[in-house]
Design an enzyme around this catalytic site. Structure first.
Site, PDB file in Angstrom:
ATOM      1  CD  GLU A 152      -3.171  -1.155   2.042  1.00 43.85           C
ATOM      2  OE1 GLU A 152      -2.696  -0.161   2.969  1.00 43.85           O
ATOM      3  OE2 GLU A 152      -4.240  -1.400   1.688  1.00 43.85           O
ATOM      4  CD  GLU A 310      -3.790  -5.766   2.666  1.00 41.90           C
ATOM      5  OE1 GLU A 310      -4.995  -5.721   2.888  1.00 41.90           O
ATOM      6  OE2 GLU A 310      -2.927  -5.567   2.685  1.00 41.90           O
TER       7      GLU A 310
HETATM    8  C1  GAL Z   1      -4.057  -2.868   4.984  1.00 41.24           C
HETATM    9  C2  GAL Z   1      -3.287  -2.957   5.294  1.00 41.24           C
HETATM   10  C3  GAL Z   1      -3.124  -4.501   5.681  1.00 41.24           C
HETATM   11  C4  GAL Z   1      -3.987  -4.259   7.136  1.00 41.24           C
HETATM   12  C5  GAL Z   1      -4.869  -3.786   6.731  1.00 41.24           C
HETATM   13  C6  GAL Z   1      -5.425  -3.736   7.825  1.00 41.24           C
HETATM   14  O1  GAL Z   1      -4.112  -1.680   4.292  1.00 41.24           O
HETATM   15  O2  GAL Z   1      -2.348  -3.376   3.598  1.00 41.24           O
HETATM   16  O3  GAL Z   1      -1.004  -4.740   6.149  1.00 41.24           O
HETATM   17  O4  GAL Z   1      -2.722  -3.606   7.624  1.00 41.24           O
HETATM   18  O5  GAL Z   1      -4.770  -3.398   5.949  1.00 41.24           O
HETATM   19  O6  GAL Z   1      -7.344  -3.915   7.687  1.00 41.24           O
END
Ligand code: GAL
Length: 666
Positions: A152, A310
């Site tokens: 990110e 994710e």
């Molecule tokens: C994302 C990040 C992850 C984790 C996640 C939690 O933005 O890439 O590492 O922190 O959020 O929701």
């Protein structure tokens, strides 16, 4: 040139795996559970630099070697992260100058993540060093299938105001403008006498007692995005030189809101486009918000699948109150992304942490372990994605509608005081998408420079900044027979953030056949009536419909009797609509249904209201994804093989409230 070798066969399924938080006994259990859930890929080592190299030059990779071998033996692919999302403590202690500086001039301290400034040479050197060490060590490992650059990028370190950033910004400006006079002209520095005689005088928009020049601010945002992309490219170049055949990605943060960096401009540099998406508990249309983010991902590259890198199995920990997902919801969310072009569904993260900042974030293996709703859903999703293997590589059927969205436009809007300062102008894009989603009409959310010739309808919602190229492209589309809908606050400024004088909306005024002379934002939410029965609110404009027909007039308020919505019929059969106010949902749906009918655009499938239907198609295959977001059991027409249950369907199927199905159509 991007490489499209997909990291898994079939759809990808898995998540971020952080074995360094656990003992080797747990690793064995992890592999067993991953196999049970049918996980076929994990993203490894996102934040592990400090565990690879606890002291400068002293490496501990043995644990990662073991994990690689365990995963490989279980047939699980590795999407290996470069660990630059979290510099180790020793690096921050040795080189605190890599930490970003705020606009007030405060340098951050160690202890977070992404604690680095993209413009600092020592950071670049250190980052590329660890990337090379890692790449050389695992280049030949058969489990390694993809690179995941950092994490990110910009999610915390987007804007840095340090001296290195300032120098980098000036280099970027010199390249962009060539002469300081050109910069003065572009930024309108005659205002407040802020004229520069040398690039050396330019600083980032650091804190002062008033607001900075909006054009400077916009360029600084552009520069920040470019500086992070430059960092991505530098890491990618190292990886390419060592593993020329492996695809490289980085995880975007694309939602229905504007993004922190300009992903649409980054997209051509990615081998695989990947996204992180989290639903917002308090959002009153979560599924639609999810769909819009997916439509944006697809809009960046409509001819290839992308990857959901994710999302969450249940609650996150970073909203005010973190809503847990209901049974089946994680499956429905995942299928929603797959329906709209993701070739898989990955989560943050595999096993819920017990310590650290994310100890209360859901995961595939929750704190409770496998005796849980989450684990049952995780296993169910694994079975479903397995059954949907043939979907991999197919494309979402071509959309007939495009919604133009541009992060730069949002930055321009935010870059200085505006007629209203409490309202996001991009909400218009969400409103239009929501109306289309409710009508089951598929839209690509695309950047303004996209090829519009593939669409029948183009919506320009609150696109505050429109370049000359954008104005030309929209005009050519309409003159070629396309139907265009422009909503208020579009085309107000040009690429330098300068107002297009001569009447609003400058970039589209001639196409629309109107002239808007003044904005009349409403001071309260009382609403407005239009003379055709529509309701609107929040915004109005004094519009002259010079060469356009008046579809509706304001019926009350300061502008009673003047045009509110106009339509200009074009010679090629197209049309150009202007909406000068914020229509409510009923009115917007009504307007769109007429416009879509004129354009000959129909829904993806005839389904009961509340059911989302999206089709993915390949040369010889067609899959209809059906997701019931409504509160009741419904009957959906269709025939074929329902892949999640393996049943043949002749006469349609019943979908429970919250239920889902995927028909392989005959
Ligand atoms: C994302 C990040 C992850 C984790 C996640 C939690 O933005 O890439 O590492 O922190 O959020 O929701």
């Amino acid at each position: 040139m991007t490489r499209t070798t997909w990291p898994t066969t079939g759809l990808s399924y898995g998540g971020d795996y952080n074995p360094d938080q656990w003992s080797p006994e747990t690793w064995e259990e992890d592999i067993r559970l991953m196999t049970e859930a049918r996980v076929n890929i994990v993203t490894l080592g996102v934040f592990s630099w400090g565990n690879y190299e606890p002291e400068e030059g002293r490496f501990e990779f043995e644990w990662l070697d073991t994990v690689f071998d365990l995963l490989h033996a279980a047939g699980i692919a590795v999407d290996l992260a470069t660990p630059t999302a979290a510099p180790p403590i020793w690096l921050h202690q040795k080189h605190p100058e890599i930490l970003p500086v705020t606009r007030e001039g405060m340098r951050y301290w160690q202890g977070g993540r992404l604690g680095w400034c993209a413009s600092t040479p020592i950071w670049r050197e250190q980052a590329l060093r660890i990337v090379e060490v890692l790449a050389r060590r695992y280049a030949a490992h058969p489990a390694l299938k993809m690179w995941h650059v950092s994490n990110e990028l910009g999610g915390g370190n987007r804007l840095c105001y340090c001296d290195e950033s300032a120098a980098h910004f000036r280099r970027w400006l010199t390249e962009k403008y060539g002469t300081v006079d050109a910069l003065n002209q572009a930024w309108g520095t005659a205002f407040w006498g802020h004229r520069y005689v040398d690039f050396a005088q330019v600083l980032p928009p650091r804190d002062s007692e008033t607001v900075p020049n909006p054009a400077l601010k916009l360029d600084f945002e552009r520069f920040a995005s470019a500086a992070l992309l430059e960092h991505f490219e530098a890491e990618a170049a190292v990886l390419r030189s060592i593993t020329p055949d492996l695809p490289i990605t980085t995880n975007f943060m694309v939602s229905s809101n504007p993004s922190v960096v300009d992903y649409a401009r980054w997209a051509p540099r990615m081998d695989v486009l990947a996204n992180d998406h989290y639903t917002i508990g308090r959002d009153d249309a979560r599924e639609q918000e999810l769909a819009m983010s997916a439509d944006r991902m697809r809009g960046m590259r409509p001819d290839a699948p992308w990857l959901l890198m994710e999302h969450s199995t249940s609650a996150v920990n970073w909203q005010q109150r973190n809503r847990a997902k209901l049974p089946g919801e994680l499956v429905r969310n995942s299928l929603g992304h797959v329906a709209r072009g993701s070739d898989g569904a990955l989560f943050f993260q595999w096993r819920a942490s017990t310590a650290g900042a994310e100890q209360f974030h859901s995961a595939m293996v929750p704190h409770a372990g496998t005796r849980s709703k989450i684990w049952a859903d995780v296993c169910e999703l694994g079975r479903h994605l397995d059954a949907l293997g043939d979907v991999a590589g197919t494309l979402v059927e071509p959309a007939s509608v495009a919604i133009l969205m541009d992060d730069e436009s949002h930055w321009a809007w935010k870059a200085g005081p505006k007629p209203v300062n409490d309202e996001p102008v991009w909400k218009a894009a969400r409103d239009v998408h929501r109306a289309l989603f409710d009508a089951n009409v598929l839209a690509d959310v695309v950047p303004p420079w996209a090829d519009l010739s593939r669409y029948r309808v183009v919506v320009v919602p609150g696109l505050f900044l429109a370049s000359d190229d954008t104005a030309r492209s929209v005009r050519a589309f309409a003159e070629g027979g396309g139907h265009v809908l422009v909503t208020f606050l579009s085309g107000i400024v040009d690429a330098t953030n300068r107002v297009r004088a001569g009447g609003y909306p400058g970039a589209f005024r001639h196409l629309l056949g109107i002239l808007s002379e003044e904005f009349f934002p409403l001071l309260d939410d009382g609403g407005l009536a239009l003379d055709n029965g529509w309701r609107a609110g929040r915004w109005s404009e004094l519009v002259h419909a010079d060469e356009a027909e008046i579809v509706a007039r304001y019926a009350d308020g300061d502008l009673a009797r003047s045009p509110a919505v106009t339509r200009r019929a074009l010679e090629g059969g197209g049309s150009a609509w202007y909406v000068s106010t914020e229509l409510d949902r009923v009115a917007l749906a009504d307007l769109l249904s007429g416009l879509l009918a004129d354009a000959g655009v129909s829904p993806s499938a005839e389904v009961p209201s509340g059911v989302e239907a999206v089709r993915r198609v390949g040369d010889d295959r067609s899959f209809l994804f059906l997701l019931n977001h409504g509160p009741a059991r419904v009957h959906v027409p269709g025939s074929g093989r329902e892949l999640l249950t393996g049943r043949d369907v002749e006469d349609g199927l019943d979908l429970d409230a919250g239920g889902y199905a995927v028909l392989r159509e005959r």
